[in-house]
Write a protein that holds these residues in place. Structure first.
Motif, mmCIF file in Angstrom:
data_model
loop_
_atom_site.group_PDB
_atom_site.id
_atom_site.type_symbol
_atom_site.label_atom_id
_atom_site.label_comp_id
_atom_site.label_asym_id
_atom_site.label_seq_id
_atom_site.Cartn_x
_atom_site.Cartn_y
_atom_site.Cartn_z
ATOM 1 N N LYS A 154 29.324 41.561 30.732
ATOM 2 C CA LYS A 154 30.148 40.385 30.462
ATOM 3 C C LYS A 154 29.662 39.222 31.307
ATOM 4 N N LYS A 155 29.572 38.042 30.692
ATOM 5 C CA LYS A 155 29.183 36.854 31.442
ATOM 6 C C LYS A 155 30.286 36.491 32.427
ATOM 7 N N ILE A 156 29.875 35.986 33.580
ATOM 8 C CA ILE A 156 30.826 35.615 34.627
ATOM 9 C C ILE A 156 31.197 34.144 34.472
ATOM 10 N N VAL A 162 35.851 36.029 40.672
ATOM 11 C CA VAL A 162 34.673 36.888 40.850
ATOM 12 C C VAL A 162 33.459 36.055 41.234
ATOM 13 N N ARG A 163 33.270 34.918 40.547
ATOM 14 C CA ARG A 163 32.132 34.043 40.860
ATOM 15 C C ARG A 163 32.200 33.555 42.307
ATOM 16 N N ARG A 164 33.409 33.167 42.740
ATOM 17 C CA ARG A 164 33.562 32.662 44.108
ATOM 18 C C ARG A 164 33.298 33.762 45.136
ATOM 19 N N LEU A 165 33.776 34.972 44.846
ATOM 20 C CA LEU A 165 33.532 36.099 45.752
ATOM 21 C C LEU A 165 32.043 36.389 45.878
ATOM 22 N N ASN A 175 25.926 37.607 35.044
ATOM 23 C CA ASN A 175 26.573 38.673 34.281
ATOM 24 C C ASN A 175 27.103 39.744 35.223
ATOM 25 N N LEU A 176 28.238 40.342 34.851
ATOM 26 C CA LEU A 176 28.848 41.372 35.701
ATOM 27 C C LEU A 176 27.917 42.548 35.954
ATOM 28 N N TYR A 177 27.116 42.937 34.952
ATOM 29 C CA TYR A 177 26.290 44.129 35.145
ATOM 30 C C TYR A 177 25.303 43.931 36.299
ATOM 31 N N ALA A 178 24.749 42.722 36.439
ATOM 32 C CA ALA A 178 23.814 42.460 37.527
ATOM 33 C C ALA A 178 24.521 42.512 38.878
ATOM 34 N N ALA A 179 25.753 42.006 38.939
ATOM 35 C CA ALA A 179 26.523 42.060 40.185
ATOM 36 C C ALA A 179 26.786 43.507 40.588
ATOM 37 N N PHE A 180 27.147 44.345 39.624
ATOM 38 C CA PHE A 180 27.394 45.757 39.912
ATOM 39 C C PHE A 180 26.141 46.436 40.445
#
Length: 304
Positions: A154-156, A162-165, A175-180
């Motif tokens: 999912k795009k952030i 979440v983006r600020r964190l 994208n969330l997958y890259a953050a994970f």
């Protein structure tokens, strides 16, 4: 017994696919992993020592860590203890996740393996970043020997919490997958192993540049698997996405070769393998750190 748990998990997955609206799951980027893909991913881990500490961030119903427990238990030299930490904040699947954890307890008990399972019903990103002090993990931060993940796609939103964190932690991704994946890599101990299934989009393009540079600095790619059809990985979810499975080890030194494989379906029938020089996959001195997945002669000519 090896097939029983995985088969049961696939029945649960198909049931949930029917009972939970696909539009709802699409909004949160949730796609459950088919059992055959989970078993294949679990088979990619190389080293399994006496003590396993396994992370599954965004566990869903638990099929990924269950496949790992099955695979580890039936190894010739199986671990003496297994700890699983599973993050999942979708309350609808938590009862199924607990059931999976209970089944893992039984499997390990029969094999005389100590098992401890912990379900954390909280957001993985927020919980992990809370352990970061000044952008670096504290000495007290827990570390894992293994991690397996099918993160949300999912795009952030640029204005989201979440983006600020992530920004505060020095993690810039779209994208969330890259953050994970980024956070998971940081949770591994030295020589820790990670197996993930994600979209192929991170391999090139400017949006994932910082992610690629950081990931390839922390981890060395060992094995990358491609699906020749865009629909095969999550076919019954109607996901039109090019997915890859990759196995990486947390180490500074890079291997000489990377194993590339491909299959035309998610059953991994007629899987093709080839060993490729690491510096042909990630070109030395490439500031963009593109990952070149060269399977055919025409691909190699394009890269050249």
């Amino acid at each position: 017994m090896t097939m029983a748990l995985s088969t049961t998990m696939d029945t649960v997955r198909k049931s949930l696919n029917g009972s939970i609206c696909r539009d709802e799951r699409s909004k949160i980027g949730q796609f459950f992993t088919p059992a055959n893909i989970a078993r294949y991913m679990a088979s990619l881990f190389e080293q399994v020592g006496a003590e396993v500490r396994l992370l599954d961030p965004g566990a869903g119903t638990g099929v990924l860590f269950a496949a790992c427990v099955e695979a580890f238990v039936y190894r010739k030299h199986h671990p003496l203890s297994i700890k699983v930490v599973a993050y999942e904040n979708d309350k609808r699947v938590l009862p199924y996740l607990k059931e999976t954890m209970d089944r893992c307890v039984l499997i390990c008990r029969k094999a005389d393996i100590s098992f401890h399972g912990e379900i954390r019903a909280e957001d993985f990103i927020a919980a992990t970043i809370a352990q970061i002090d000044g952008g670096l993990f504290t000495a007290q931060c827990e570390r894992f020997t293994h991690a397996i993940l099918n993160p949300p796609y999912k795009k952030i939103n640029g204005e989201s919490v979440v983006r600020r964190l992530l920004h505060a932690a020095g993690i810039e991704v779209s994208n969330l997958y890259a953050a994970f994946v980024w956070l998971t890599a940081r949770m591994l101990e030295n020589k820790g192993e990670m197996v993930a299934i994600t979209p192929r989009s991170f391999c090139n393009g400017p949006y994932f540049r910082r992610f690629r540079v950081s990931l390839l600095d922390m981890m060395s790619m060992r094995h990358i698997h491609l699906f020749e059809s865009r629909k095969k990985a999550f076919g019954d979810d109607d996901v039109l996405q090019e997915n890859v499975i990759y196995h990486a080890v947390k180490e500074m030194e890079k291997p000489e070769f990377v194993l590339l494989s491909s299959s035309d379906n998610a059953n991994f029938d007629n899987t093709k393998y080839q060993s490729v020089l690491y510096n042909q996959i990630i070109l030395p001195g490439d500031r963009d750190a593109f990952i070149h997945l060269v399977l055919r002669d025409e691909d190699k000519r394009i890269v050249e």
